[in-house]
Design a protein around this motif. Structure first.
Motif, PDB file in Angstrom:
ATOM      1  N   UNK A 528       0.836  -1.202   0.000  1.00 43.64           N
ATOM      2  CA  UNK A 528       0.000   0.000   0.000  1.00 43.64           C
ATOM      3  C   UNK A 528       0.875   1.257   0.000  1.00 43.64           C
ATOM      4  N   UNK A 529       1.922   1.242   0.818  1.00 42.23           N
ATOM      5  CA  UNK A 529       2.816   2.408   0.883  1.00 42.23           C
ATOM      6  C   UNK A 529       3.551   2.602  -0.432  1.00 42.23           C
ATOM      7  N   UNK A 530       4.045   1.492  -0.984  1.00 37.68           N
ATOM      8  CA  UNK A 530       4.814   1.574  -2.235  1.00 37.68           C
ATOM      9  C   UNK A 530       3.936   2.082  -3.375  1.00 37.68           C
ATOM     10  N   UNK A 531       2.714   1.549  -3.487  1.00 39.88           N
ATOM     11  CA  UNK A 531       1.829   1.984  -4.564  1.00 39.88           C
ATOM     12  C   UNK A 531       1.474   3.458  -4.375  1.00 39.88           C
ATOM     13  N   UNK A 532       1.224   3.864  -3.120  1.00 39.57           N
ATOM     14  CA  UNK A 532       0.896   5.264  -2.852  1.00 39.57           C
ATOM     15  C   UNK A 532       2.081   6.155  -3.225  1.00 39.57           C
ATOM     16  N   UNK A 533       3.266   5.705  -2.851  1.00 45.56           N
ATOM     17  CA  UNK A 533       4.467   6.492  -3.135  1.00 45.56           C
ATOM     18  C   UNK A 533       4.653   6.680  -4.643  1.00 45.56           C
ATOM     19  N   UNK A 534       4.559   5.570  -5.365  1.00 45.85           N
ATOM     20  CA  UNK A 534       4.946   5.622  -6.776  1.00 45.85           C
ATOM     21  C   UNK A 534       3.798   6.071  -7.686  1.00 45.85           C
ATOM     22  N   UNK A 535       2.569   6.031  -7.178  1.00 48.08           N
ATOM     23  CA  UNK A 535       1.448   6.524  -7.984  1.00 48.08           C
ATOM     24  C   UNK A 535       0.967   7.884  -7.491  1.00 48.08           C
ATOM     25  N   UNK A 538      -2.537   8.684  -1.556  1.00 48.16           N
ATOM     26  CA  UNK A 538      -2.444   8.381  -0.131  1.00 48.16           C
ATOM     27  C   UNK A 538      -2.584   6.865   0.041  1.00 48.16           C
ATOM     28  N   UNK A 539      -1.976   6.306   1.067  1.00 42.85           N
ATOM     29  CA  UNK A 539      -2.071   4.860   1.272  1.00 42.85           C
ATOM     30  C   UNK A 539      -3.522   4.385   1.360  1.00 42.85           C
ATOM     31  N   UNK A 540      -4.413   5.213   1.881  1.00 43.81           N
ATOM     32  CA  UNK A 540      -5.826   4.809   2.011  1.00 43.81           C
ATOM     33  C   UNK A 540      -6.502   4.645   0.667  1.00 43.81           C
ATOM     34  N   UNK A 541      -5.892   5.175  -0.379  1.00 46.66           N
ATOM     35  CA  UNK A 541      -6.507   5.059  -1.702  1.00 46.66           C
ATOM     36  C   UNK A 541      -6.056   3.778  -2.402  1.00 46.66           C
ATOM     37  N   UNK A 542      -5.327   2.935  -1.664  1.00 38.61           N
ATOM     38  CA  UNK A 542      -4.812   1.705  -2.270  1.00 38.61           C
ATOM     39  C   UNK A 542      -5.477   0.507  -1.610  1.00 38.61           C
ATOM     40  N   UNK A 543      -5.998  -0.387  -2.405  1.00 37.08           N
ATOM     41  CA  UNK A 543      -6.528  -1.662  -1.901  1.00 37.08           C
ATOM     42  C   UNK A 543      -5.560  -2.764  -2.312  1.00 37.08           C
ATOM     43  N   UNK A 602       0.510  13.689  -5.427  1.00 38.95           N
ATOM     44  CA  UNK A 602      -0.699  14.321  -4.880  1.00 38.95           C
ATOM     45  C   UNK A 602      -1.913  14.177  -5.795  1.00 38.95           C
ATOM     46  N   UNK A 603      -2.093  12.989  -6.355  1.00 37.98           N
ATOM     47  CA  UNK A 603      -3.275  12.738  -7.167  1.00 37.98           C
ATOM     48  C   UNK A 603      -3.252  13.430  -8.521  1.00 37.98           C
TER      49      UNK A 603
END
Ligand code: MOS
Length: 803
Positions: A528-535, A538-543, A602-603
């Motif tokens: 979750x952290x890695x996907x949030x970082x590289x995309x 926020x981590x909450x936006x990752x399932x 930031x989205x």
């Protein structure tokens, strides 16, 4: 399951939550072992410098595990929690003799138990389960032995019948009433038992080589100072809280297996081979894993019988074995013994090392631990001879248990090094420094990084090693004798191929999915952290979805390779999504920008000139249903055959064979023990480890992995031992098999030593799941010697050794 872990979708209005900024309090209360600084620097792990407008990197900072709340509130689902309509329950009948033949069954009393549906034996299953080889021999199984295929009994505790009933209670009652008649044969159950067969490891495992260099025997004869001793380690059994269960349910020709496994792909493909099914007709679901540490390894022997019973009865069947059964229907750490001879000059340079090791193997599988690749290469020594042998005996097949070879093999070597330090009247850390090397003496290759002495130095400083009186037996605290000991922890870096689907929805949410496993190590959080970082989310936006063979294939959770393998796969997939979005953007809203310069943050997709385009808009423009990619990662040095291996449930765990260097993770373990002068009671008062394992992505879960391993190391030194008696494991329950409990756990600290290693792999990751346990047993034994002057060379160390 992991699907329920995602929280509210990210929108710009939601303040950034759990992420900790430098110096902030951790909401979970545990401190970052790194302090407020990330010693690995804050550069983007994909190798690009952080843009000044970027938030601080999510990776390298402590982050609580995303499934933590679900676990502590009891809503997290494990495979063992599976409840299905019309579920029937199985219990095992296991052999009460170590070797022989079944001559008959007396099942009337068992079948008369109300609710008993049917009792299956080899008379039902002979020939129905086809042979499948051991995972380490190119197959899928944790043992090639087929217990219900004939009347033969190969070891005590072998499955000889499967009872199925309407309730768990009825199944267990019926299993207890089943009578099995046997003809007993002679058996060999351990080292030196008549009838055991001792073979060279190279004869059991074709790829094995005994590491050697120079002429160790001549150098030993000429050495100024020598140490020679035998060291022994006991049988230890896996006792995860979640037992070795399975639930099998058919839907026409399709079989679903709910099983805690650390290699669901091997279960799927092995079961297909055993039952003659198309792998596409088998789905294996693991959910969260309630502990494995090396157990739950590949295809087990009970799954096919439960599947066949479910088919015969037309009902789903669940097996929850007893704790006692789990000692013989799965794998374990076998006993080992080591003859070590170490030669040195009077000023403490090693001139010769001989390590002759012997481990236990079963009669039918090629599984045997090999550990001299580590002991032969740890120190500068021009003359090394190793010999590894296996004694094949009438027991169930051993298997991996956390740092399978390093735990016993480094107990031996690191005890011998301490003995040499005493013989030379040298500080044990000074002796190790004198024999430190930047080059592997066996292969001649450099280490990609070698912060071993940095670990000893950081550990010694934090532990207060300088207070140690060099002479054993002189430190006292009232009635307690005090001892301080240390030992090295080292572990070769492993990496595996993996595939992973990464999707971006038109709502700006991401999904990450792979047939890997959340074993409690925190990989869900890191993904979750890695996907949030590289995309740029926020981590909450990752399932994150794991633990299901319907997801893209991955290998086994093992060898401390999970983070290394999966984060490289994730980085590759995120980069391919970024490229797709960038290409679309330069054809539209960001016309004129260089696609390579566009960043997800930031989205938005942002250009260096300050222009930016919202991610959800870009995604929806490409495809109203969202976009996705399936990343297929192969480590350096391996080709498409590595991906074929995981696609077909076989073993594909390597060291990154293309490397010109030897890559290890390192640590230094320190123990303070107190031994009561009159009663001999041994307490560990303090454990401290300093570890260097490349880049640390989540110090919070990493620290938890390390300290958990250290507590197990304490158990390995003082408590854990399975008692073997005429072929039987006698203390097969948690009352008599002692594990370290909260009351045994001392003050315990794990420190991180910076280890920027940019050649080990692109992200600089080494893995640390096993590093924490290694060397703790030797550090404690060395501390016991320092406290008492008694050198205990056979584990576990017990009160009676002190009398
Ligand atoms: Mo291991 S005990 O194969 O992680």
């Amino acid at each position: 399951m992991s699907e329920r872990l995602g929280v509210a979708p990210w929108t710009a209005a939601v303040p950034p939550p759990v992420l900790l900024a430098a110096g902030e309090e951790n909401p979970m209360g545990s401190e970052s072992p790194m302090g407020s600084e990330n010693p690995m620097g804050s550069e983007n792990p994909m190798g690009r410098p952080t843009d000044a407008r970027d938030r601080p990197s999510l990776l390298g900072r402590p982050h609580p595990r995303v499934e933590g709340a679900a676990k502590v509130t009891g809503v997290a689902l494990y495979a063992s929690d599976t409840r299905l309509p019309r579920l029937a329950h199985a219990a095992l009948v296991t052999s009460t003799i170590p070797r022989g033949r079944i001559t008959g069954f007396d099942l009337a009393a068992a079948e008369a138990v109300p609710g008993c549906l049917r009792i299956f034996t080899h008379r039902d299953f002979a020939g129905a389960i086809r042979p499948v080889k051991h995972l380490m021999a190119g197959g899928h199984a944790n043992s090639g032995h087929r217990p219900l295929d004939s009347d033969a009994v190969a070891y005590a505790g072998q499955i000889v019948a499967l009872v199925v009933a309407d309730t768990v209670e009825a199944a267990r009652e019926a299993a207890a009433r089943a009578l099995v008649h046997y003809r007993r044969d002679d058996f060999a159950d351990g080292f030196d038992a008549p009838g055991s067969e001792t073979v060279r490891l190279a004869d059991l495992k074709p790829k094995h080589h005994d590491p050697r260099c120079g002429d160790a025997d001549a150098a030993l004869a000429a050495a100024e100072v020598t140490v020679a001793a035998r060291y022994e380690t006991p049988i230890q059994h896996h006792n995860p809280i979640e037992l070795f269960t399975t639930t099998c349910a058919w839907d026409g020709p399709r079989l679903t297996v709910y099983e805690p496994s650390r290699y669901i792909g091997a279960v799927r493909h092995g079961l297909a081979a055993q039952l003659g099914l198309d792998p596409a007709d088998i789905r294996v679901v693991a959910g969260l894993i309630g502990g494995h540490f090396g157990a739950k390894f590949a295809l087990a022997q009970y799954t096919a019988p439960v599947a066949l019973a479910a088919r015969a009865l037309g009902r789903p069947v669940s097996l929850v074995p007893s704790r006692r059964d789990c000692f013989t229907i799965a794998n374990y750490r076998p006993e080992t013994r080591h003859d070590i001879r170490l030669g040195a000059t009077r000023d403490g340079r090693f001139t010769a090392l001989v390590h002759e090791a012997e481990v236990i193997a079963s009669r039918f599988d090629p599984f045997a631990m090999e550990g001299t690749d580590v002991t032969a290469s740890l120190y500068a020594c021009p003359n090394v001879r190793t010999d590894e042998r296996a004694a094949r005996v009438d027991r169930n097949t051993p298997g991996p248990m956390r740092a399978p070879p390093e735990v016993p093999y480094l107990f031996a070597l690191e005890s011998a090094v301490d003995e040499m330090a005493h013989a030379l009247k040298l500080d044990p850390i000074a002796l190790r420094r004198r024999n430190d090397t930047l080059t592997d003496p066996i292969s001649g290759k450099p280490f990609s990084s070698r912060p071993l002495m940095a670990c000893f130095e950081a550990g010694a400083e934090a532990f207060g090693w300088a207070e140690r009186d060099p002479e054993p037996g002189r430190m006292r605290d009232g009635p307690w004798r005090i001892g301080l000991g240390c030992a090295a922890s080292v572990r070769p870096v492993k990496i595996a191929p993996a595939t992973m689907r990464i999707g971006l929805g038109p709502d700006g949410r991401a999904t990450v999915a792979s047939a890997h496993h959340e074993i409690g190590n925190g990989i869900t959080t890191l993904l979750a952290l890695g996907a949030a970082e590289w995309l740029g989310l926020l981590p909450e936006a990752v399932t994150v979805r794991l633990g299901d063979t319907d997801l893209p294939a991955a290998g086994l959770s093992g060898g401390s390779s999970t983070t290394t393998s999966l984060l490289h796969t994730l980085a590759q997939g995120c980069e391919s999504l970024r490229v797709r979005l960038a290409e679309a953007a330069v054809a539209g809203p960001l016309a004129g920008a260089d696609p390579a310069s566009l960043r997800l943050e930031s989205g938005r997709l942002a250009a260096p000139d300050g222009r930016a385009c919202p991610l959800d808009m870009l995604v929806a423009g490409l495809d109203p249903g969202g976009i996705e990619t399936v990343a297929a990662f192969t480590p350096e040095g391996s080709g498409p055959e590595a991906l074929e291996a995981i696609e077909s449930g076989r073993m594909a765990l390597g060291t990154g064979a293309g490397s010109q260097a030897v890559s290890w993770a390192f640590g230094a373990q320190f123990a303070r023990v107190q031994v009561h002068a009159e009663t001999g009671e041994i307490r560990v008062a303090r454990l401290l480890g300093a570890f260097a394992a490349g880049r640390v992505l989540n110090p919070l879960t990493a620290r938890s992995q390390l300290t958990g391993g250290m507590i197990w190391g304490l158990g390995s030194a003082l408590l854990e031992e399975t008692i073997l008696d005429r072929g039987h494991y006698r203390n097969a329950d948690l009352a008599e098999y002692l594990i370290a409990t909260a009351a045994d756990a001392p003050e315990i600290e794990a420190l991180f030593v910076p280890d920027p290693d940019d050649t080990v792999n692109p992200l600089g990751l080494k893995g640390l799941g096993e590093l924490g346990i290694i060397g703790v047993n030797a550090a404690i034994a060395n501390a016991v010697f320092h406290a008492t002057g008694r050198r205990i060379r056979a584990l576990p160390i017990r009160v009676e050794d002190m009398l």
